[in-house]
Design a protein around this motif. Sequence first.
Motif, short mmCIF file in Angstrom:
data_model
loop_
_atom_site.label_atom_id
_atom_site.label_comp_id
_atom_site.label_asym_id
_atom_site.label_seq_id
_atom_site.Cartn_x
_atom_site.Cartn_y
_atom_site.Cartn_z
N LEU A 177 0.83 -1.21 0.00
CA LEU A 177 0.00 0.00 0.00
C LEU A 177 0.87 1.26 0.00
O LEU A 177 0.62 2.18 -0.79
CB LEU A 177 -0.93 0.01 1.21
CG LEU A 177 -1.73 1.29 1.44
CD1 LEU A 177 -2.60 1.63 0.23
CD2 LEU A 177 -2.57 1.18 2.70
N HIS A 208 2.54 1.68 -3.48
CA HIS A 208 1.58 2.11 -4.49
C HIS A 208 1.16 3.56 -4.26
O HIS A 208 1.01 4.33 -5.21
CB HIS A 208 0.34 1.22 -4.50
CG HIS A 208 0.54 -0.11 -5.15
ND1 HIS A 208 1.57 -0.39 -6.02
CD2 HIS A 208 -0.18 -1.24 -5.06
CE1 HIS A 208 1.47 -1.64 -6.44
NE2 HIS A 208 0.41 -2.19 -5.87
N GLY A 209 0.99 3.94 -3.00
CA GLY A 209 0.63 5.32 -2.69
C GLY A 209 1.70 6.29 -3.13
O GLY A 209 1.41 7.34 -3.72
N PHE A 240 1.72 6.43 -6.94
CA PHE A 240 0.57 7.22 -7.39
C PHE A 240 0.85 8.71 -7.25
O PHE A 240 0.62 9.49 -8.19
CB PHE A 240 -0.69 6.85 -6.60
CG PHE A 240 -1.81 7.81 -6.82
CD1 PHE A 240 -2.47 7.86 -8.04
CD2 PHE A 240 -2.20 8.69 -5.83
CE1 PHE A 240 -3.50 8.79 -8.26
CE2 PHE A 240 -3.22 9.59 -6.03
CZ PHE A 240 -3.87 9.64 -7.24
N MET A 283 -2.93 3.17 -11.09
CA MET A 283 -2.25 3.21 -9.80
C MET A 283 -3.19 3.67 -8.70
O MET A 283 -3.12 3.18 -7.57
CB MET A 283 -1.01 4.10 -9.87
CG MET A 283 -0.07 3.93 -8.69
SD MET A 283 0.46 2.23 -8.36
CE MET A 283 1.35 1.86 -9.86
N ARG A 308 -5.13 0.55 -7.87
CA ARG A 308 -4.34 -0.37 -7.03
C ARG A 308 -4.23 0.14 -5.59
O ARG A 308 -4.35 -0.63 -4.64
CB ARG A 308 -2.94 -0.55 -7.61
CG ARG A 308 -2.89 -1.38 -8.85
CD ARG A 308 -1.44 -1.56 -9.33
NE ARG A 308 -1.42 -2.21 -10.61
CZ ARG A 308 -1.31 -1.60 -11.78
NH1 ARG A 308 -1.18 -0.28 -11.82
NH2 ARG A 308 -1.31 -2.29 -12.90
N THR A 309 -4.00 1.45 -5.46
CA THR A 309 -3.89 2.04 -4.12
C THR A 309 -5.20 1.89 -3.36
O THR A 309 -5.20 1.56 -2.17
CB THR A 309 -3.47 3.52 -4.23
OG1 THR A 309 -2.24 3.60 -4.96
CG2 THR A 309 -3.29 4.14 -2.86
N TRP A 328 -5.64 -1.82 -2.31
CA TRP A 328 -4.77 -2.15 -1.18
C TRP A 328 -5.17 -1.42 0.10
O TRP A 328 -4.95 -1.92 1.19
CB TRP A 328 -3.30 -1.94 -1.54
CG TRP A 328 -2.82 -3.11 -2.33
CD1 TRP A 328 -2.72 -3.21 -3.68
CD2 TRP A 328 -2.45 -4.39 -1.82
NE1 TRP A 328 -2.30 -4.47 -4.04
CE2 TRP A 328 -2.13 -5.21 -2.91
CE3 TRP A 328 -2.35 -4.92 -0.54
CZ2 TRP A 328 -1.72 -6.54 -2.75
CZ3 TRP A 328 -1.93 -6.23 -0.39
CH2 TRP A 328 -1.62 -7.02 -1.48
N THR A 329 -5.77 -0.25 -0.03
CA THR A 329 -6.33 0.43 1.15
C THR A 329 -7.44 -0.44 1.72
O THR A 329 -7.51 -0.67 2.93
CB THR A 329 -6.85 1.83 0.79
OG1 THR A 329 -5.76 2.62 0.31
CG2 THR A 329 -7.49 2.51 1.98
#
Length: 122
Positions: free
Chosen positions: A73, A76-77, A80, A101, A104-105, A108-109
């Motif tokens: 996470l 990816h954050g 992003f 992205m 994905r973020t 995953w959050t």
Amino acid sequence: MSRHRIASLLALIIGLLTVVEGGIVLLGLETKPYPVLPWLLRYNVAMGFVSLAAGHGLWREQGWAGKLSRIVLACHGLVFLSLACMHLLGKTVAVQSIGAMLFRTAIWTGINFMMRGKEGKG
């Protein structure tokens, strides 16, 4: 179905989709109609494999998998935010890449939210 099973399935699905989609482009079997950043493509494929590992670990309720999911996470954050900044600065980055992205973020959050308070076996 329990929250940790749903979270693990999400991780496995997004990991598999990322590896397949990114792998096809990485191997030159398909091209995209927008600019593809080579470093981002390699990052995505690598993180797809990491997502598969995390999903497997979450399914088995391994403590390390929760830590790994938080790392995924965070990565990816950061990517992003980097892509969004690049776009705002006028650098070449596809809006599709930013959207992917962000997706994905967000996933995953959600995975990390579902795993909140869940203790693994370690």
